[in-house]
Every structure is written in C-alpha cells, then in structure tokens.
Design an enzyme around this catalytic site. Sequence first.
Site, short mmCIF file in Angstrom:
data_model
loop_
_atom_site.label_atom_id
_atom_site.label_comp_id
_atom_site.label_asym_id
_atom_site.label_seq_id
_atom_site.Cartn_x
_atom_site.Cartn_y
_atom_site.Cartn_z
N ASP A 1 38.78 44.95 38.32
CA ASP A 1 38.86 45.51 39.68
C ASP A 1 37.79 45.01 40.67
OD1 ASP A 1 40.19 47.05 37.85
OD2 ASP A 1 39.21 48.91 38.37
N SER B 1 34.49 51.24 37.68
CA SER B 1 34.75 50.94 39.09
C SER B 1 34.18 51.97 40.07
CB SER B 1 36.25 50.82 39.32
OG SER B 1 36.67 49.62 38.77
N GLU C 1 44.27 55.86 38.78
CA GLU C 1 43.02 55.10 38.87
C GLU C 1 42.82 54.61 40.31
OE1 GLU C 1 42.31 53.26 34.52
OE2 GLU C 1 43.68 52.08 35.72
C1 FRU Z 1 41.26 49.92 36.49
C2 FRU Z 1 40.19 50.48 35.58
C3 FRU Z 1 39.40 51.59 36.27
C4 FRU Z 1 38.10 51.56 35.53
C5 FRU Z 1 37.90 50.08 35.29
C6 FRU Z 1 37.21 49.74 34.00
O1 FRU Z 1 41.63 48.63 36.13
O2 FRU Z 1 40.76 50.94 34.37
O3 FRU Z 1 40.03 52.85 36.25
O4 FRU Z 1 37.05 52.11 36.27
O5 FRU Z 1 39.20 49.51 35.29
O6 FRU Z 1 37.00 48.36 33.91
#
Ligand code: FRU
Length: 471
Positions: free
Chosen positions: A23, A83, A199
């Site tokens: 992300d 993230s 997310e």
């Molecule tokens: C989305 C996610 C988020 C998390 C991050 C971990 O792709 O799963 O929810 O914070 O990636 O890398």
Amino acid sequence: MDRKSWQDKVGYHITPDYGLMNDPNGLIKFKDDYHVFYQLNPNGFVHKNKSWGHMVSTNMVDWEQQPIALHPDSWFDKDGVYSGCAIEHEEKIYLFYTGNVIDDGVNKSYQCGAVSEDGQRFEKLGPIMEHPVGYTRHVRDPKVFKSPFQADEWYMVLGAQTNDLKADLLVYKSSNLLEWEFLYNLRSDHDTELGYMLECPDLIKIDDQYVLIASPQGLKKEDYRFQNRYHSGYFICDFFEDGSIKLLQPFKELDHGFEFYAPQTFRDGNQNILYAWMGVMEDEQERLVPTIESSGWLHNLTIPRILELKEGELRQQPAAVLSQLREGKGNKMTFDKAGHFPLQSLQTEIILAFEKETDQLNLTLDRLFSLSFQLEEGVLSFTRQSWVTDEKEQRKRLFDGGMKEVRIFIDHSIVEIFINGGACVFSSRIFSRAGSTNELSFEFSKKTSSMSLQVFDLKTVDFSAKAINYV
Ligand code: FRU
C-alpha cells in the site's frame, strides 16, 4: 523457461529497489515536497517485516529514494509497521499507522503515531488509543483529516472487523492529534454488505460532496464486478459533525483491471490525488511474478491520478504533471476503421481519440494485452496472458454509451488504461513468455469517421537516493 528473459525493468513507476511493496502510505505535500511512503518488506518477497519505505519528489515525476522511515523495531509494531497516513500540523509531519504484533500466534494491533520536523527522521510516539471493545484485532489503517466543521480538530477513520466477523468503519475525533475519542461506527446504522473486513478507508471531499473510499474484503464475485481477490471502491456519502456517515449510493469499484488495491488520496492545492498499490494477487501468482527473480523487486504503485466527480461518479485522470515524462512532441496519426503501429518502446503513453464515439473497439498490443468493447453488449473487457498458466485471462465490466477516448500508460510490465476521461480504468501487470513485437493493432466501428493516434515515448526516471539537505 528462463525467467531472466522477461521484461523486468520499469521506467517511471514507483517500485521498491529490492523487496516487496504494497500500500501507498502517508501521502502528503509538506513544504515544497511530495512524500510517498509505502508498505515495504525490504528483506524479501513475502508479506512480512513491513516497514515504511519513503520517496520524495518536488513534482511527482522525479523521485529520490529516502532511508526507511519506520522500522518494525518497537514492542507495539514489532511484527509490522502497517498502513496509515500523514498530516501536517505546526510545521511538522505527523504519521499515523497500525503497529502489528503477533504474540503466541495471536495478532494484536495498536494505532500509533510518529512525528518529524524535517520530513526525513521520524520519532515514534507509540500507541495513541485503546483498542475498541467489540472488535477483533483486525482494526487498522488510520486515515486522519482536518475537521471541515471546527478549526484545530481532526477526524480519523479506521478499518475494522467486529467480533462476529463483519467489516466495519470506525470514526474518532481529536483536538491535539494525540488523544482520540471514539464517535461512530458505520454498522450502527447501515447494513450494507461490506464483507468480513474493511481495509484502508479514506474519507474525502470533492467539490461539496463527501466520498468514502475503502477496500473491503469478502465481497462475492459477480459477473462484472468484484472479480479480483479483494476490491477497492467508493461510496458517495454525507459526513456530519458528530462523526456519523450516511451512505448515499451503492459501492462502486474504482478500477476494473487485475491489479489495483488499497488506494490512498491526499490534497494538493484544490486537487485530490490518488495512488494505489498494483498488487492484490492470488498467492501463487504473487510468488511467480517474474520481476522477483529477474530483478529483485515485487509490485509497484500506480501513477498519480487526479480525482474528479462527474455525474455522481468518481473519475480518475492521470495527473497533468505526467506530461513532463514525454520525450518529444509525439507521433500523431489518423486512421480509418483499422490500423497498426509498431511501438518503439514499452515506455509509452498512447492516446486514441475518436472523432465520433465508436460503438466497437478491438485494441491489441501483441501478446501482452487486448481491450475490447461492443456497445451492443454493453461490455468492456481487458485480456492478458497469465504468467502462471500462459493462458488468457480476462476482466470485464459493464459500460454504457460509446467510446470517445482511450489513454494508455505502458511501463514495460505495467499498463494503466483510462477510458473516456477516466470514467473507466483498468490497471494490470502484463508479461508475455513469448516476448512481444510491440505491435499495436486496432479496429473500430465503420460508423466512426476517424481515429487519431498519438504516441509519446516516456523518459526513464532516476529513483536513486541523492543527497537532500534538510535543515
Ligand atoms: C492492505 C493491508 C492493510 C495493512 C497492510 C499490511 O493491503 O492489508 O490493511 O495495513 O496491507 O501490509
């Protein structure tokens, strides 16, 4: 098959130097620089050791790699600096993120802060709130924004999972960025199907309209929607001072290609700019992405896109600054019914403009991909060759009306296609085992008098670290 023979480099997309990227995080314009942070496993190609990678730019075209901004080295984030977002306050950047901790196989999550005066060195502030009652440890991805109602107040949205395994969205408020008060959860007055987890929420205002962008997990596949593993899209909504949200329209996907997930936006002047992760693959597909073996990196971000609201829908247009990537004036040609054009390189921007809307289009880039549209069926489809099975695979969406313009950004193994001013977007990775002749061929409706084709070679951006003097 020798994987080294795949096209492995890219010219202008943000990728990690080495390791796995996911992300985009902490997008912000701070002083005169654009900062893009991103989820990064700097040690390998699995979803572990998540840190915040960091790049800085003065124009969103040329980038300078920075040292990793946040490492998973504290008790509250030891299994991943997950993230989050960035906010400017009193000439400092505040970062908000989720600390992931796994103890005895049990996941814990902590919403954490970090602060920086120079935009380069970040001091962790530790957890900033209690875990909400009634939720599993899947609570994450804080996105903070200034209150539209009161000066010196901020709201935060968080993705969450209820104890009965339903996706939810939480809203908090703060008057100092450090203490947060819980205000509202979306499920309290909506029974909209959001799957088992939501997310990367992002609540923004475009013109006078609120839009909630989110990445729900667990929505059922349909013929023309939700075809990937997880999905990213938006709700047009209202947002009130007490933190409540009213969803005004059903969820719509932002992109119909194979690789698009976890978008985040930031404000630059009066524009909302979006970056997303071009990943979210099935496990086997991810393990076999050719660039892992050939050049030691996995996944990339999209190009920056400007969001606009038109006729109640979000449109995404490539950011205007990307014209700085163009080398030369570009080739412009006119075609009647059909034609072909050999691309000089796969680092290219292509614009197809129809004099009158076409009700049919077949566009193919050798074995790499094809785009096909029939107004009668009302379907637009994107086809590529799978790098796992070598078979063709397809993504389809419903599409009303005719086609006026197709704008394509190709960067070797990456393609982003914007149709009719960004009303429909397909983002995907493209690899062909047999290589490619780079021949672009197209055929369109006889009823359309002509089509102009413009092709620009795009420059290679130097992403390497240069000395930046922070005072
Ligand atoms: C989305 C996610 C988020 C998390 C991050 C971990 O792709 O799963 O929810 O914070 O990636 O890398």
